[in-house]
Design a protein around this motif. Structure first.
Motif, PDB file in Angstrom:
ATOM      1  N   MET A 103       0.842  -1.205   0.000  1.00 29.37           N
ATOM      2  CA  MET A 103       0.000   0.000   0.000  1.00 29.37           C
ATOM      3  C   MET A 103       0.872   1.249   0.000  1.00 29.37           C
ATOM      4  N   LEU A 104       1.929   1.230   0.789  1.00 29.86           N
ATOM      5  CA  LEU A 104       2.837   2.376   0.850  1.00 29.86           C
ATOM      6  C   LEU A 104       3.495   2.620  -0.499  1.00 29.86           C
ATOM      7  N   ALA A 105       3.847   1.562  -1.210  1.00 32.70           N
ATOM      8  CA  ALA A 105       4.448   1.714  -2.538  1.00 32.70           C
ATOM      9  C   ALA A 105       3.481   2.375  -3.508  1.00 32.70           C
ATOM     10  N   GLU A 106       2.189   1.998  -3.442  1.00 32.03           N
ATOM     11  CA  GLU A 106       1.187   2.634  -4.301  1.00 32.03           C
ATOM     12  C   GLU A 106       1.054   4.113  -3.963  1.00 32.03           C
ATOM     13  N   LEU A 107       1.063   4.449  -2.678  1.00 32.21           N
ATOM     14  CA  LEU A 107       0.958   5.854  -2.260  1.00 32.21           C
ATOM     15  C   LEU A 107       2.138   6.658  -2.796  1.00 32.21           C
ATOM     16  N   ARG A 108       3.341   6.122  -2.634  1.00 33.29           N
ATOM     17  CA  ARG A 108       4.532   6.837  -3.097  1.00 33.29           C
ATOM     18  C   ARG A 108       4.537   7.002  -4.610  1.00 33.29           C
ATOM     19  N   ARG A 109       4.014   6.001  -5.321  1.00 33.13           N
ATOM     20  CA  ARG A 109       3.939   6.110  -6.777  1.00 33.13           C
ATOM     21  C   ARG A 109       2.957   7.206  -7.190  1.00 33.13           C
ATOM     22  N   ALA A 110       1.807   7.261  -6.512  1.00 39.78           N
ATOM     23  CA  ALA A 110       0.771   8.219  -6.882  1.00 39.78           C
ATOM     24  C   ALA A 110       1.098   9.639  -6.427  1.00 39.78           C
ATOM     25  N   LEU A 111       1.778   9.765  -5.286  1.00 39.73           N
ATOM     26  CA  LEU A 111       2.032  11.077  -4.686  1.00 39.73           C
ATOM     27  C   LEU A 111       3.505  11.200  -4.306  1.00 39.73           C
ATOM     28  N   PRO A 112       4.388  11.272  -5.299  1.00 38.91           N
ATOM     29  CA  PRO A 112       5.828  11.243  -5.013  1.00 38.91           C
ATOM     30  C   PRO A 112       6.325  12.438  -4.212  1.00 38.91           C
ATOM     31  N   ALA A 113       5.591  13.538  -4.199  1.00 38.71           N
ATOM     32  CA  ALA A 113       6.034  14.726  -3.466  1.00 38.71           C
ATOM     33  C   ALA A 113       5.683  14.681  -1.981  1.00 38.71           C
ATOM     34  N   VAL A 114       4.853  13.721  -1.588  1.00 38.55           N
ATOM     35  CA  VAL A 114       4.419  13.622  -0.195  1.00 38.55           C
ATOM     36  C   VAL A 114       5.428  12.810   0.610  1.00 38.55           C
ATOM     37  N   ARG A 115       5.737  13.273   1.807  1.00 36.59           N
ATOM     38  CA  ARG A 115       6.575  12.502   2.726  1.00 36.59           C
ATOM     39  C   ARG A 115       5.756  11.313   3.224  1.00 36.59           C
ATOM     40  N   ALA A 116       6.178  10.106   2.879  1.00 38.14           N
ATOM     41  CA  ALA A 116       5.421   8.901   3.207  1.00 38.14           C
ATOM     42  C   ALA A 116       6.336   7.925   3.938  1.00 38.14           C
ATOM     43  N   LEU A 117       5.937   7.535   5.147  1.00 39.71           N
ATOM     44  CA  LEU A 117       6.787   6.758   6.038  1.00 39.71           C
ATOM     45  C   LEU A 117       6.136   5.430   6.394  1.00 39.71           C
ATOM     46  N   ALA A 118       6.972   4.411   6.576  1.00 38.15           N
ATOM     47  CA  ALA A 118       6.503   3.146   7.132  1.00 38.15           C
ATOM     48  C   ALA A 118       6.290   3.320   8.626  1.00 38.15           C
ATOM     49  N   GLY A 119       5.157   2.866   9.104  1.00 34.05           N
ATOM     50  CA  GLY A 119       4.846   2.974  10.524  1.00 34.05           C
ATOM     51  C   GLY A 119       3.398   2.612  10.752  1.00 34.05           C
ATOM     52  N   SER A 120       2.970   2.683  11.992  1.00 29.99           N
ATOM     53  CA  SER A 120       1.605   2.302  12.340  1.00 29.99           C
ATOM     54  C   SER A 120       1.050   3.252  13.378  1.00 29.99           C
ATOM     55  N   ALA A 121      -0.246   3.121  13.645  1.00 29.07           N
ATOM     56  CA  ALA A 121      -0.875   3.953  14.676  1.00 29.07           C
ATOM     57  C   ALA A 121      -0.296   3.660  16.047  1.00 29.07           C
ATOM     58  N   GLU A 122       0.199   2.441  16.232  1.00 27.29           N
ATOM     59  CA  GLU A 122       0.748   2.055  17.518  1.00 27.29           C
ATOM     60  C   GLU A 122       2.230   2.419  17.658  1.00 27.29           C
ATOM     61  N   ALA A 123       2.864   2.797  16.561  1.00 31.10           N
ATOM     62  CA  ALA A 123       4.283   3.196  16.580  1.00 31.10           C
ATOM     63  C   ALA A 123       4.480   4.225  15.477  1.00 31.10           C
ATOM     64  N   ILE A 124       4.197   5.486  15.790  1.00 31.05           N
ATOM     65  CA  ILE A 124       4.228   6.564  14.798  1.00 31.05           C
ATOM     66  C   ILE A 124       5.642   7.139  14.720  1.00 31.05           C
ATOM     67  N   PRO A 125       6.258   7.157  13.540  1.00 31.97           N
ATOM     68  CA  PRO A 125       7.651   7.591  13.413  1.00 31.97           C
ATOM     69  C   PRO A 125       7.802   9.105  13.284  1.00 31.97           C
ATOM     70  N   LEU A 126       7.203   9.838  14.241  1.00 31.58           N
ATOM     71  CA  LEU A 126       7.251  11.298  14.236  1.00 31.58           C
ATOM     72  C   LEU A 126       7.574  11.802  15.640  1.00 31.58           C
TER      73      LEU A 126
END
Length: 259
Positions: free
Chosen positions: A74-97
């Motif tokens: 799913m993340l790969a599809e997001l990055r393909r569709a919206l390459p200018a958006v900062r997109a990170l691997a992570g979850s609601a239980e472990a947010i990388p911010l």
């Protein structure tokens, strides 16, 4: 749904990431605006962002968006569709911010998958004081007669317990937000429904319903039988039998503020 079953359903989407990106609807822009209305600033986290349907709407509204998604496909599809958006691997239980780094956390058709006992404190951690937490769900408008018939024909795997307005209100009454008695505290939840629609054909609506978690985890024979019933129903209805039509939807929003 117990924890094991919820985990199975939540992890089912990656195998259908391409179809999900192609067939799932976007969100009513009025609903996204309403979700963001109390936010103290423009920094928005799209949590459980999937293939980026909500992310794209947020970008269109001028938000400073970071997307977080646990599923690699799913993340790969997001990055393909919206390459200018900062997109990170992570979850609601472990947010990388970092702490207090966003003004709003939005989740599109995802909050019901969160383990809120763990995710609630994490969301509170990354939200600035006064920040907004909001979930958005696209619901079938079963106040329209043929849509109610479709829900009956498809069964709960195709049209689940949060997919029409009345069950959605019940399901989101108190279970999908951090408890208000916990620290840091969240305010009382608010709900809103916003008219929406998606242009479909009978074939593309079947493809859309095939991306539902209940369908994705079904044994193949049962899945094909359920989709066959939906095809037969759509072929028999004057509203859907020929050419394009609008699937009546409502975007439901549940929001609260970090106090």
């Amino acid at each position: 749904m117990d924890r094991a079953e919820r985990s199975l359903h939540a992890s089912s989407f990656g195998a259908a990431a391409g179809a999900y990106a192609e067939h799932r609807p976007d969100y009513a822009h009025d609903a996204v605006r309403w979700a963001l209305e109390p936010a103290p600033g423009p920094r928005v986290l799209d949590l459980g962002a999937g293939t980026g349907r909500l992310t794209a709407a947020l970008v269109g509204l001028g938000a400073e968006v970071v997307a977080v998604e646990p599923d690699p496909a799913m993340l790969a599809e997001l990055r393909r569709a919206l390459p200018a958006v900062r997109a990170l691997a992570g979850s609601a239980e472990a947010i990388p911010l970092p702490d207090a780094s966003v003004d709003a956390v939005l989740a599109g058709n995802a909050m019901h998958w969160f383990d809120m006992a763990v995710a609630g404190p994490e969301i509170a951690r990354v939200l600035a004081p006064g920040g907004v937490l909001a979930g958005l769900w696209n619901l079938m408008d079963d106040g329209v007669e043929w849509v109610a018939g479709l829900a009956r024909a498809g069964g709960s795997a195709a049209v689940g317990p949060r997919d029409t307005p009345a069950p959605w209100r019940s399901a989101t009454a108190d279970v999908h937000l951090p408890k208000t008695g916990e620290a840091p505290r969240f305010g009382s939840p608010e709900r809103s429904l916003h008219p929406h629609g998606q242009r479909r054909t009978a074939d593309s609506l079947v493809e859309t319903l095939a991306t539902r978690a209940g369908m994705l985890v079904m044994p193949q024979a049962e899945r094909e039988a359920a989709l066959g019933r939906i095809r037969a129903f759509l072929a028999d209805r004057p509203e859907t039998a020929r050419g394009e039509f609008t699937l009546p939807l409502l975007t439901g929003v549940l929001r609260t503020r970090r106090l």
